[in-house]
Motif scaffolding. Structure first.
Motif, PDB file in Angstrom:
ATOM      1  N   LEU A  45       0.824  -1.212   0.000  1.00 41.11           N
ATOM      2  CA  LEU A  45       0.000   0.000   0.000  1.00 41.11           C
ATOM      3  C   LEU A  45       0.857   1.260   0.000  1.00 41.11           C
ATOM      4  O   LEU A  45       0.501   2.264  -0.620  1.00 41.11           O
ATOM      5  N   GLU A  46       1.985   1.214   0.691  1.00 40.73           N
ATOM      6  CA  GLU A  46       2.866   2.386   0.744  1.00 40.73           C
ATOM      7  C   GLU A  46       3.486   2.690  -0.616  1.00 40.73           C
ATOM      8  O   GLU A  46       3.848   3.839  -0.894  1.00 40.73           O
ATOM      9  N   ARG A  47       3.618   1.667  -1.477  1.00 40.66           N
ATOM     10  CA  ARG A  47       4.194   1.900  -2.803  1.00 40.66           C
ATOM     11  C   ARG A  47       3.228   2.652  -3.721  1.00 40.66           C
ATOM     12  O   ARG A  47       3.653   3.251  -4.707  1.00 40.66           O
ATOM     13  N   ILE A  48       1.952   2.615  -3.394  1.00 45.39           N
ATOM     14  CA  ILE A  48       0.966   3.327  -4.206  1.00 45.39           C
ATOM     15  C   ILE A  48       0.975   4.786  -3.770  1.00 45.39           C
ATOM     16  O   ILE A  48       0.824   5.080  -2.585  1.00 45.39           O
ATOM     17  N   PRO A  49       1.168   5.746  -4.683  1.00 43.47           N
ATOM     18  CA  PRO A  49       1.206   7.161  -4.294  1.00 43.47           C
ATOM     19  C   PRO A  49      -0.053   7.594  -3.548  1.00 43.47           C
ATOM     20  O   PRO A  49      -1.159   7.161  -3.869  1.00 43.47           O
TER      21      PRO A  49
ATOM     22  N   ARG B  35      -2.945   8.844 -13.198  1.00 46.18           N
ATOM     23  CA  ARG B  35      -1.956   8.047 -12.475  1.00 46.18           C
ATOM     24  C   ARG B  35      -2.646   7.249 -11.386  1.00 46.18           C
ATOM     25  O   ARG B  35      -3.740   7.601 -10.939  1.00 46.18           O
ATOM     26  N   ARG B  36      -2.011   6.163 -10.998  1.00 47.77           N
ATOM     27  CA  ARG B  36      -2.556   5.291  -9.962  1.00 47.77           C
ATOM     28  C   ARG B  36      -2.280   5.911  -8.608  1.00 47.77           C
ATOM     29  O   ARG B  36      -1.127   6.162  -8.239  1.00 47.77           O
ATOM     30  N   VAL B  37      -3.317   6.207  -7.858  1.00 45.04           N
ATOM     31  CA  VAL B  37      -3.185   6.704  -6.492  1.00 45.04           C
ATOM     32  C   VAL B  37      -4.037   5.823  -5.584  1.00 45.04           C
ATOM     33  O   VAL B  37      -4.893   5.068  -6.039  1.00 45.04           O
TER      34      VAL B  37
END
Length: 606
Positions: free
Chosen positions: A418-422, A434-436
């Motif tokens: 989850l932390e890797r997702i902005p 963008r993927r957030v």
């Protein structure tokens, strides 16, 4: 800022809107500066082109300068509000009390027909003006922060005044004078973040309270009580004297530090000449290698210190499991990989020996020279499929991190993903294309971050700081083992090529090197450490701690924190939560505010 206002309250509200806007922008800009600086550090570690790193650092510096300018603007607006309240504001209130508008033509000019009651207005104007000139009328009863309705008061207590000061990052020092059966006391909360200001309730409130938000839902809020000291009026009144003593001692220490820097430069030049005889044409390289090994080793030791500070809070059962994992990790080298322990290092990295060698070779290729395929492969081997900014820890370290965070290994891996997702930006425009994180993902991440087990602090904010610092230091320590190992190997190779020197030159080189080592240690002992401090006991338990911090590039910053009554022996300013950080001028403002609210000054700040 509303330019159509006329009455004193409206004018103050307009100033307040401008102050809030400046603080909000300063906070946003500071966040960008922090991200850029962090990215520059990471990319520098990845050996990105030096020119790119310089551009990133320059951009971060300019954002920091913009944040400083905005903070200065906020302070000027606060000063303008204070000045208005002290002078024109009192006149305006007298006019308003008479039933007229300050900006009314009847008041400012008069038209003969609709003139105000001049006798009443003139009397009140003269009274207010004389009081303003004498500094009267603002010392008592001015609740600038309007906290009288939200402070947690004891029987017989009432708010007698309040004020605030902003630090260099936009955080606030909130202060309130409270009169009660025990006499006057000054509640000083710092730092209180702007978003938490409406929830501040002073030093006698519970740490957290459940309130109903604007959507009708119950939520827990931080009252700021853990960051608030309650000072006796006499202690608050002498705070300026304490502050001046700290500043004077810090300035003297800074002068000594500047001399240490000069001594270091002199000895470094002398060693360069001597090393030139031992390593012709490579003196700076040899010195640089020695310094690199020293700095890398020192940095690794510091990282271990911060890691251990969190780990020591584990319960005995979890600590035993943690230490067993650590023994297996240390078999490969504590701060650097042992040159003859590749099998053990591979186990720590969760790789086969061949994969470990492949990772090591890829890591030695400068970032800008790696192909896309090589970078992807390195991310897979070194960062567990993540990136340098958001790595996935290898199995043994992930098990340790899960213990500290109060999670199972599966939950910790979920948190990493989850932390890797902005994070979703507050400005929706930046979320497009963008993927957030979705709202559900953010809620789940918040739930994992707040896991009740593992390492915990006195407050949720302190827990976040402990765990966040631990994870940051653990990742950096693991990633830097190869750097220190390579530095030691290069140092050994350099020493193997050294030319023999005569005894006199050897003795002189040894002397200069030893003196340089002493000066370097002295520099390290001073840079980044407190050069002066003072403590004042608090009526609500604990202590108000004020300290001067010697900056590595010279100069001094000042930090203020509350040491809890139950703090352990390892407590230090900033160890549990971020302290209130400011300049000498800002520190004087806090002390002056406390003195004024104690009843010994002129008027509390806005």
């Amino acid at each position: 800022m509303n330019l159509e206002v006329a009455g004193p309250d409206e004018i103050r509200a307009a100033f307040g809107q401008a102050v809030t806007a400046a603080a909000d922008w300063a906070d946003e800009v500071a966040g960008v500066a922090g991200v850029l600086a962090e990215a520059a550090d990471w990319y520098e570690g990845l050996q990105m082109a030096a020119s790119t790193i310089r551009y990133l650092h320059s951009a971060a510096h300019r954002f920091s300068a913009a944040q400083t300018a905005l903070t200065t603007a906020q302070e000027q607006l606060l000063a303008a509000l204070t000045d208005f309240s002290t002078h024109d504001g009192q006149v305006a209130e007298a006019v308003a009390d008479a039933g007229y508008n300050l900006a009314s033509a009847h008041v400012l000019v008069g038209d003969g027909a609709g003139r105000p009651a001049l006798d009443l207005v003139e009397e009140r104007l003269m009274t207010a003006t004389r009081a303003a000139q004498r500094g009267e009328g603002t010392k008592e009863g001015k609740d600038r922060l309007r906290v009288s309705g939200q402070m947690a008061l004891r029987p017989g207590e009432r708010v007698a005044g309040s004020g605030s000061v902003a630090d260099i990052s936009g955080a606030l020092a909130l202060a309130a004078a409270v009169d009660g059966p025990e006499g006057r006391q000054v509640h000083l909360g710092l730092p209180i973040y702007p978003e938490d200001k409406p929830s501040w309730r002073g030093g006698h409130a519970p740490s957290r309270e459940v309130v109903v938000n604007e959507d009708g839902e119950e939520c827990a809020v931080d009252t700021g009580a853990d960051a608030t000291v309650v000072l006796a009026a006499a202690d608050a009144a002498r705070l300026p004297e304490v502050v001046e003593d700290i500043i004077a001692r810090a300035v003297k220490a800074d002068r000594r530090f500047q001399q240490v820097v000069k001594d270091y430069e002199r000895l470094h030049a002398a060693r360069t000449l001597l090393e030139g005889a031992r390593h012709p044409g490579r003196a700076q390289e040899a010195i640089g290698l020695d310094e690199r090994v020293r700095q890398e080793a020192r940095t690794q030791q510091q990282r271990r210190y911060h890691i251990e500070r969190a780990v020591e809070r584990l319960n005995p059962a979890d600590r035993a499991v943690y230490d067993e994992r650590q023994r297996r990790i240390d078999a490969s080298g504590r701060d650097a990989w042992h040159p003859d322990a590749d099998a053990e290092a591979a186990e720590v990295c969760g790789l086969t020996v061949d994969e470990y060698h492949e990772m090591r070779d890829l890591d030695r290729i400068p970032y800008q020279q790696r192909t896309a395929a090589q970078s992807a492969r390195l991310d897979q081997l070194k960062h567990g499929g993540g990136t340098a900014l958001h790595p996935g820890l290898p199995p043994l370290l992930a098990e340790q991190a899960a213990l500290v965070c109060g999670l199972t290994l599966a939950e910790y891996r979920e948190m990493e993903a989850l932390e890797r997702i902005p994070k979703r930006s507050k400005v929706e425009h930046y979320n497009r294309g963008r993927r957030v994180r979705t709202h559900a993902e953010q809620a789940r991440l918040d739930e994992l971050d707040a896991a009740p087990g593992g390492v915990t602090g006195a407050t949720p904010r302190a827990t976040d700081k402990l765990r966040g610092e631990y994870l940051s230091m653990l990742r950096a320590h693991h990633a830097s083992k190869a750097k220190l190992a390579d530095a030691k190997a290069a140092q050994a190779a350099m020493d193997a090529t050294a030319r023999p020197l005569d005894q006199t030159t050897v003795a002189e080189l040894d002397r200069v090197t030893a003196e340089l080592g002493v000066v370097s240690v002295r520099h390290d002992e001073m840079a980044g450490w407190a050069s002066a401090s003072a403590e004042i006991p608090a009526r609500n338990g604990g202590t108000l701690v004020v300290e001067a911090l010697q900056e590595e590039d010279g100069g001094v910053s000042y930090r203020v924190d509350r040491q809890p009554a139950d703090a352990d022996e390892d407590w230090s300013v900033g160890s549990a939560t971020d302290p209130f950080t400011t300049t000498a001028g800002g520190l004087r403002k806090v002390a002056k505010l406390a003195r004024e609210l104690a009843g010994a000054g002129e008027s509390p700040g806005a």
